[in-house]
Enzyme design. Structure first.
Site, PDB file in Angstrom:
ATOM      1  N   HIS A 188      16.899  12.216   7.033  1.00 34.32           N
ATOM      2  CA  HIS A 188      16.515  12.094   8.509  1.00 34.32           C
ATOM      3  C   HIS A 188      16.718  13.176   9.363  1.00 34.32           C
ATOM      4  O   HIS A 188      15.949  13.569  10.395  1.00 34.32           O
ATOM      5  CB  HIS A 188      17.692  10.977   9.352  1.00 34.32           C
ATOM      6  CG  HIS A 188      17.468   9.743   8.820  1.00 34.32           C
ATOM      7  ND1 HIS A 188      18.034   8.820   7.759  1.00 34.32           N
ATOM      8  CD2 HIS A 188      16.458   8.783   9.369  1.00 34.32           C
ATOM      9  CE1 HIS A 188      17.734   7.786   7.762  1.00 34.32           C
ATOM     10  NE2 HIS A 188      16.660   7.826   8.456  1.00 34.32           N
ATOM     11  N   ARG A 295       1.986   2.062  11.356  1.00 36.55           N
ATOM     12  CA  ARG A 295       2.855   1.252  10.371  1.00 36.55           C
ATOM     13  C   ARG A 295       3.458   0.389  10.981  1.00 36.55           C
ATOM     14  O   ARG A 295       4.574   0.677  11.470  1.00 36.55           O
ATOM     15  CB  ARG A 295       3.663   2.372   9.533  1.00 36.55           C
ATOM     16  CG  ARG A 295       2.916   3.461   9.024  1.00 36.55           C
ATOM     17  CD  ARG A 295       3.905   4.687   8.433  1.00 36.55           C
ATOM     18  NE  ARG A 295       3.264   5.412   7.208  1.00 36.55           N
ATOM     19  CZ  ARG A 295       2.734   6.264   7.300  1.00 36.55           C
ATOM     20  NH1 ARG A 295       3.113   7.004   8.143  1.00 36.55           N
ATOM     21  NH2 ARG A 295       2.405   7.373   5.992  1.00 36.55           N
ATOM     22  N   ARG A 331      -1.890  -1.278  10.784  1.00 36.04           N
ATOM     23  CA  ARG A 331      -1.757  -1.898   9.444  1.00 36.04           C
ATOM     24  C   ARG A 331      -0.787  -3.203   9.380  1.00 36.04           C
ATOM     25  O   ARG A 331       0.306  -2.958  10.192  1.00 36.04           O
ATOM     26  CB  ARG A 331      -1.288  -0.822   8.565  1.00 36.04           C
ATOM     27  CG  ARG A 331      -1.136  -1.285   6.972  1.00 36.04           C
ATOM     28  CD  ARG A 331      -0.526  -0.207   6.367  1.00 36.04           C
ATOM     29  NE  ARG A 331       0.763   0.482   6.563  1.00 36.04           N
ATOM     30  CZ  ARG A 331       1.281   1.438   5.852  1.00 36.04           C
ATOM     31  NH1 ARG A 331       0.535   2.355   5.167  1.00 36.04           N
ATOM     32  NH2 ARG A 331       2.451   1.852   6.130  1.00 36.04           N
ATOM     33  N   GLU A 430      -5.637   2.399  -1.676  1.00 36.04           N
ATOM     34  CA  GLU A 430      -4.232   3.375  -1.992  1.00 36.04           C
ATOM     35  C   GLU A 430      -3.790   3.122  -3.630  1.00 36.04           C
ATOM     36  O   GLU A 430      -2.706   3.299  -3.929  1.00 36.04           O
ATOM     37  CB  GLU A 430      -3.260   3.220  -1.029  1.00 36.04           C
ATOM     38  CG  GLU A 430      -2.719   1.703  -0.860  1.00 36.04           C
ATOM     39  CD  GLU A 430      -1.825   1.742   0.374  1.00 36.04           C
ATOM     40  OE1 GLU A 430      -0.855   2.755   0.597  1.00 36.04           O
ATOM     41  OE2 GLU A 430      -1.385   0.644   0.882  1.00 36.04           O
ATOM     42  N   ASN A 453      -0.807   8.929  -0.240  1.00 41.32           N
ATOM     43  CA  ASN A 453       0.567   8.969  -0.790  1.00 41.32           C
ATOM     44  C   ASN A 453       0.714   8.094  -1.838  1.00 41.32           C
ATOM     45  O   ASN A 453       1.234   8.530  -2.760  1.00 41.32           O
ATOM     46  CB  ASN A 453       1.508   8.695   0.477  1.00 41.32           C
ATOM     47  CG  ASN A 453       1.152   9.392   1.702  1.00 41.32           C
ATOM     48  OD1 ASN A 453       0.770  10.542   1.748  1.00 41.32           O
ATOM     49  ND2 ASN A 453       1.557   8.933   2.868  1.00 41.32           N
ATOM     50  N   ASP A 454       0.362   6.899  -1.802  1.00 44.04           N
ATOM     51  CA  ASP A 454       0.451   6.064  -2.700  1.00 44.04           C
ATOM     52  C   ASP A 454      -0.706   6.182  -3.703  1.00 44.04           C
ATOM     53  O   ASP A 454      -0.424   5.808  -4.807  1.00 44.04           O
ATOM     54  CB  ASP A 454       0.376   4.388  -2.371  1.00 44.04           C
ATOM     55  CG  ASP A 454       1.785   4.140  -1.983  1.00 44.04           C
ATOM     56  OD1 ASP A 454       2.527   4.297  -2.269  1.00 44.04           O
ATOM     57  OD2 ASP A 454       1.909   3.427  -0.651  1.00 44.04           O
ATOM     58  N   ARG A 464       6.734   8.638  -5.911  1.00 44.82           N
ATOM     59  CA  ARG A 464       6.658   9.587  -4.771  1.00 44.82           C
ATOM     60  C   ARG A 464       8.139   9.848  -4.009  1.00 44.82           C
ATOM     61  O   ARG A 464       8.159  10.787  -3.388  1.00 44.82           O
ATOM     62  CB  ARG A 464       5.603   9.232  -3.814  1.00 44.82           C
ATOM     63  CG  ARG A 464       6.250   7.876  -2.890  1.00 44.82           C
ATOM     64  CD  ARG A 464       5.221   7.114  -2.205  1.00 44.82           C
ATOM     65  NE  ARG A 464       5.295   7.518  -0.758  1.00 44.82           N
ATOM     66  CZ  ARG A 464       4.503   6.584   0.244  1.00 44.82           C
ATOM     67  NH1 ARG A 464       3.626   6.029  -0.064  1.00 44.82           N
ATOM     68  NH2 ARG A 464       4.806   7.151   1.414  1.00 44.82           N
ATOM     69  N   CYS A 501      -5.693   8.454   5.933  1.00 47.59           N
ATOM     70  CA  CYS A 501      -4.426   8.220   6.679  1.00 47.59           C
ATOM     71  C   CYS A 501      -3.042   8.494   5.700  1.00 47.59           C
ATOM     72  O   CYS A 501      -2.207   8.926   6.473  1.00 47.59           O
ATOM     73  CB  CYS A 501      -4.359   6.800   7.074  1.00 47.59           C
ATOM     74  SG  CYS A 501      -3.911   5.583   5.889  1.00 47.59           S
TER      75      CYS A 501
HETATM   76  C1  PEP Z   1      -0.339   6.218   2.016  1.00 46.52           C
HETATM   77  O1  PEP Z   1       0.126   5.508   1.211  1.00 46.52           O
HETATM   78  O2  PEP Z   1      -0.835   7.322   1.803  1.00 46.52           O
HETATM   79  C2  PEP Z   1       0.176   5.586   3.353  1.00 46.52           C
HETATM   80  C3  PEP Z   1      -0.501   6.113   4.414  1.00 46.52           C
HETATM   81  O3  PEP Z   1       0.982   4.638   3.383  1.00 46.52           O
HETATM   82  P1  PEP Z   1       2.665   4.739   3.306  1.00 46.52           P
HETATM   83  O4  PEP Z   1       2.665   6.240   3.460  1.00 46.52           O
HETATM   84  O5  PEP Z   1       3.006   4.142   4.628  1.00 46.52           O
HETATM   85  O6  PEP Z   1       2.878   4.115   2.079  1.00 46.52           O
HETATM   86 MG    MG Z   2       0.987   3.312   1.218  1.00 47.28          MG
END
Ligand code: PEP
Ligand code: MG
Length: 552
Positions: A188, A295, A331, A430, A453-454, A464, A501
């Site tokens: 945080h 989110r 989302r 993703e 990210n995913d 991750r 995103c």
């Molecule tokens: C992602 O996975 O890139 C994404 C935008 O969703 P989150 O980071 O919330 O899993």
């Molecule tokens: Mg994701």
């Protein structure tokens, strides 16, 4: 000159004196008490006082850094009321006839050890929280002798680690930067540093020495380097770098109101990612064209029970209204894996990232899903909302989702409740599966948004959340980029738009590549909107498109 290296969590240069924010040893002595009931009452009183203090901190943080970041103080309030934690303290006082301070300190050690030994990265981080709340209690019990910081001039804070409650209490006008010996990118404190716009370097992995107090230092948040007692050459280099950074930021302000268009006329939308209605200020301040990822799970994460349809409706409506007709992509619930919500009562899993999460939960617990869809559709009457579904892997899932959306629409129609009849429905790309069958998925939806990210995690088989794997987590990997290109081509062949995103959308080293692929929208954290606009406006994509595409 001494040079330390760590991880820069927010860019910028800070030059100033170090203030070592050392732990004032909370020397807790074991003392025998005769009247254990009175001692338990003393603990209860201190607990109530701590809860009250945290309530005030929550309000302060809410105002200064937004709801998502303020949430930690509500979590701390809840932890202070946790029956296991409280029972342990009163039990130690009762059975051992000891003072409350000692019982709290012992409980803190036991619980922190328990959390640290857990496999789950999220639970590991709770060890710091349990220490934080316990220190607060001990400080109250011993009449406010904790660690504190006060300075007449702005300084660079150097600490072993900073608890969120300490970070938010710091007078921001007095803090030039942070350096911590410990800490993770997901802590945080790191998040607060980014939100507070303060250059920060974490995890420099040294023993703090009181000798550092008062020494001149330069913090380079871009490279993660800290120069203690810098030599003349370094100092002047850092001053120059700081000057350039400030000039850059000032220049970026001039880009407000300008189009996101390349030198040869290709346009791209630049939107923002948010987690909460209170983040909308940053979206407007940085002149984003809309919201590309809201989110919504944060609404669930900060509640102690399922948010009602009405609560959700009001949150979505507020964002849609404030954006005044600009697009807002919301989302649906993406919990599971690292985002656990207690009241969902989900049993622990062997492989949570590959487990019961996101759309899988919604397609299983349809009433929860329908409540959210009703709230979203109702809010769509107040602005330009689009709905996006996470973690898609098959056409069947999308068809099932659309069937459920149809049922909710029919209900609203029969009740005469208004909503946007032409609302767009999109999916996140993703998972490698979604990218690979994006030709078929594109026929089912209005848009794609790539969650890099995913997508990186699942393509490269790298958790991750795992700090040890940071050097292997490479979102620039050709496999990831080829999947994005594949999805973009399939989106365009089928006449739908595609955005990005995930964090990669803000990576300026790839902006040209994304433009070359014809990506229609990039959705990024608010501070990255203007740097991205600048990059787009400096690019002549026609000159580099063929080369970039041939390199993929
Ligand atoms: C992602 O996975 O890139 C994404 C935008 O969703 P989150 O980071 O919330 O899993
Ligand atoms: Mg994701």
């Amino acid at each position: 000159m001494i040079v330390f290296t760590g991880k820069g969590v927010f860019g910028g240069i800070a030059i100033g004196k170090i203030a070592v924010y050392g732990k004032k040893e909370q020397k807790v002595k074991r003392q025998r008490v005769e009247d254990t009931q009175a001692e338990i009452a003393r603990f209860e009183q201190a607990k109530n006082q701590a809860i009250e203090q945290l309530g005030k901190l929550y309000e302060k943080a809410l105002h200064e850094v937004g709801e998502a970041n303020a949430m930690i103080f509500q979590i701390h309030q809840m932890m202070l009321e946790d029956p296991d934690y409280c029972d342990s303290i009163t039990n130690i006082i009762g059975t051992q006839s000891v003072n409350a301070e000692f019982a709290v300190a012992t409980t803190a050690d036991n619980f922190a050890q328990m959390f640290t030994s857990m496999d789950d990265a999220y639970m590991k981080e709770r060890a710091a929280d349990v220490r934080d709340i316990s220190e607060r209690l001990i400080s109250i019990l011993s009449n406010g002798q904790g660690r504190s910081f006060s300075s007449d001039e702005p300084v660079i804070i150097m600490a072993e680690d900073l608890a969120p409650s300490e970070t938010v209490q710091l007078d921001k006008d007095k803090v030039l930067g942070f350096v911590t010996a410990k800490g993770s990118t997901n802590s945080h404190t790191a998040i607060l540093a980014r939100t507070m716009n303060i250059p920060a370097v974490i995890n420099i992995g040294i023993e703090l020495s009181p000798e550092y107090d008062g020494m001149l230092a330069c913090v380079d948040g871009f490279t993660g380097t800290v120069y203690l007692d810098p030599n003349e050459q370094t100092l002047s280099q850092m001053k120059e770098k700081q000057e350039r950074d400030l000039q850059q930021r000032a220049l970026l302000q001039q880009l407000k109101g300008q189009e996101n268009v390349t030198l040869d006329g290709q346009k791209i939308k630049i939107y923002c990612n948010i987690g909460n209605p209170s983040d909308v200020g940053g979206v407007l301040k940085n002149d984003a064209g809309g919201i590309g990822l809201f989110r919504s799970e944060f609404l669930y994460l900060e509640n102690s029970d399922y948010p009602t349809e009405e609560e959700q409706f009001l949150a979505y409506k507020q964002v849609a209204e404030t954006l005044a007709g600009k697009e807002v992509v919301i989302r649906t619930l993406d919990i599971g894996a690292d985002k656990q919500v207690e009241y969902f009562n989900m049993p622990p899993e062997e492989n949570p990232a590959l487990g019961y999460r996101a759309i899988r939960i919604c397609l299983d617990r349809i009433e929860i899903f329908k409540t959210q869809l009703r709230a979203l559709l109702r809010a769509s009457a107040y602005g330009k909302i689009a709905i996006m579904f996470p973690m898609i892997t098959s056409v069947q899932e999308v068809q099932d989702i659309k069937q459920i959306v149809e049922e909710v629409r029919a209900d609203l129609d029969s009740q005469g409740i208004p909503y946007d009849k032409s609302i767009q429905l999109g999916i996140m790309i993703e998972t490698p599966a979604a990218a690979i069958i994006s030709d078929e998925l594109a026929k089912e939806v209005d848009f794609f948004s790539v969650g890099t990210n995913d997508l990186t995690q699942y393509t490269l088989a790298i958790d991750r959340q795992n700090q040890k794997l940071e050097r292997f987590y490479n979102p620039h990997h050709k496999a990831v980029l080829r999947l994005i290109k594949m999805a973009a081509d399939n989106a365009h062949k089928n006449g739908i738009w595609i955005g990005i995103c995930g964090e990669l959308g803000a990576d300026l080293a790839l902006t040209e590549t994304f433009l070359a692929m014809g990506i229609d929208e990039l959705s990024v954290s608010a501070p990255y909107v203007l740097p991205l606009r600048k990059k787009v406006r400096e690019t002549d994509i026609g000159k580099v498109r063929d080369r970039l595409l041939s390199e993929l």
